[in-house]
Design a protein around this motif. Structure first.
Motif, PDB file in Angstrom:
ATOM      1  N   ILE A   1       0.844  -1.187   0.000  1.00 13.11           N
ATOM      2  CA  ILE A   1       0.000   0.000   0.000  1.00 13.11           C
ATOM      3  C   ILE A   1       0.880   1.238   0.000  1.00 13.11           C
ATOM      4  O   ILE A   1       1.791   1.345   0.798  1.00 13.11           O
ATOM      5  CB  ILE A   1      -0.900   0.018   1.250  1.00 13.11           C
ATOM      6  CG1 ILE A   1      -1.789  -1.224   1.221  1.00 13.11           C
ATOM      7  CG2 ILE A   1      -1.750   1.261   1.299  1.00 13.11           C
ATOM      8  CD1 ILE A   1      -2.569  -1.400   2.467  1.00 13.11           C
TER       9      ILE A   1
ATOM     10  N   GLN B   1      -8.760   8.010  -0.201  1.00 12.27           N
ATOM     11  CA  GLN B   1      -8.130   7.917   1.115  1.00 12.27           C
ATOM     12  C   GLN B   1      -8.645   8.986   2.077  1.00 12.27           C
ATOM     13  O   GLN B   1      -8.108   9.168   3.161  1.00 12.27           O
ATOM     14  CB  GLN B   1      -6.609   8.032   0.973  1.00 12.27           C
ATOM     15  CG  GLN B   1      -5.997   6.863   0.207  1.00 12.27           C
ATOM     16  CD  GLN B   1      -4.480   6.940   0.150  1.00 12.27           C
ATOM     17  OE1 GLN B   1      -3.840   7.573   0.982  1.00 12.27           O
ATOM     18  NE2 GLN B   1      -3.897   6.293  -0.838  1.00 12.27           N
TER      19      GLN B   1
ATOM     20  N   ALA C   1      -7.445   8.662  -6.483  1.00 15.29           N
ATOM     21  CA  ALA C   1      -6.716   7.852  -5.505  1.00 15.29           C
ATOM     22  C   ALA C   1      -6.674   8.535  -4.151  1.00 15.29           C
ATOM     23  O   ALA C   1      -6.952   7.914  -3.106  1.00 15.29           O
ATOM     24  CB  ALA C   1      -5.305   7.584  -6.017  1.00 15.29           C
TER      25      ALA C   1
ATOM     26  N   LYS D   1      -5.353   2.438  -6.407  1.00 16.57           N
ATOM     27  CA  LYS D   1      -6.428   2.678  -5.443  1.00 16.57           C
ATOM     28  C   LYS D   1      -7.538   3.549  -6.022  1.00 16.57           C
ATOM     29  O   LYS D   1      -8.587   3.685  -5.410  1.00 16.57           O
ATOM     30  CB  LYS D   1      -5.865   3.357  -4.193  1.00 16.57           C
ATOM     31  CG  LYS D   1      -4.933   2.496  -3.383  1.00 16.57           C
ATOM     32  CD  LYS D   1      -4.354   3.311  -2.234  1.00 16.57           C
ATOM     33  CE  LYS D   1      -3.518   2.425  -1.333  1.00 16.57           C
ATOM     34  NZ  LYS D   1      -4.347   1.416  -0.649  1.00 16.57           N
TER      35      LYS D   1
END
Length: 200
Positions: A1, A108, A104, A199
């Motif tokens: 990650i 988050q 992305a 992501k």
């Protein structure tokens, strides 16, 4: 990650890259568990039976690091996906690459917007903190100090808590790396960029 910019900067501040725990985090997860087993065997061989448990518990921090490494490595995209994403990034126009980065980071939990001009390409906000991103040179063959100076000046003007320089392709000079380290700028390069984009 791929770590978030602020998180990566914090980890580097707290842990030396050459410490045992940092090395284990970068190593295959099973190495940590082998070390834990070795600690237990050595404790059994050298300590009286009533003290064995205390010696064996000395391997617990390594066990925790092994669990963290396993969690990261099992969740990380495989090498084929990472390389495919890097190849795609090489052919993307700026508008598409910027959109991929936006998705992305938004995924988050960051608020993302694009300033209209200057060295900053994206502005990330989260929990009252601002991170400035310079990414338009992601295809450059080499990355020197000058764009990092421009980003640092923008960080100072905006009172930003962190900066990110995206260098998906090409080489980052040693001077540029040193400058980034000394001015709170995270350099995202290669696999780290690909993992971030995956992501999105």
């Amino acid at each position: 990650i791929a770590p978030t910019p602020k998180r990566e900067a914090t980890v580097k501040f707290k842990m030396s890259e050459n410490s045992l725990f940092a090395l284990l985090l970068r190593s295959p997860w099973w190495i940590s568990f082998v070390l834990v087993a070795c600690v237990a065997l050595i404790s059994k061989a050298l300590l009286p039976s009533e003290y064995f448990i205390y010696g064996a518990l000395g391997g617990f921090p390594i066990f925790v690091v092994g669990c963290i490494a396993a969690w990261r490595q099992l969740r990380a995209p495989n090498a084929v996906k990472v390389q495919t994403m890097l190849d795609q990034a090489q052919t993307m126009p700026w508008a598409k690459f910027s959109q991929a980065l936006t998705h992305a980071w938004a995924g988050q939990g960051y608020g993302v917007n694009a300033p209209s001009k200057g060295a900053v390409d994206l502005r990330l906000t989260q929990n009252g903190q601002t991170t400035l991103v310079s990414a338009k040179r992601w295809k450059a063959a080499t990355h020197g100090v000058e764009p990092l100076r421009e980003l640092q000046a923008a960080m100072a003007a905006a009172d930003a808590s962190a900066g990110v320089y995206v260098a998906a392709l090409g080489q980052v000079s040693d001077n540029a790396r040193i400058y980034a380290r000394d001015h709170g700028i995270v350099v995202l390069q290669g696999d780290a960029v690909a993992q971030l984009l995956l992501k999105g």
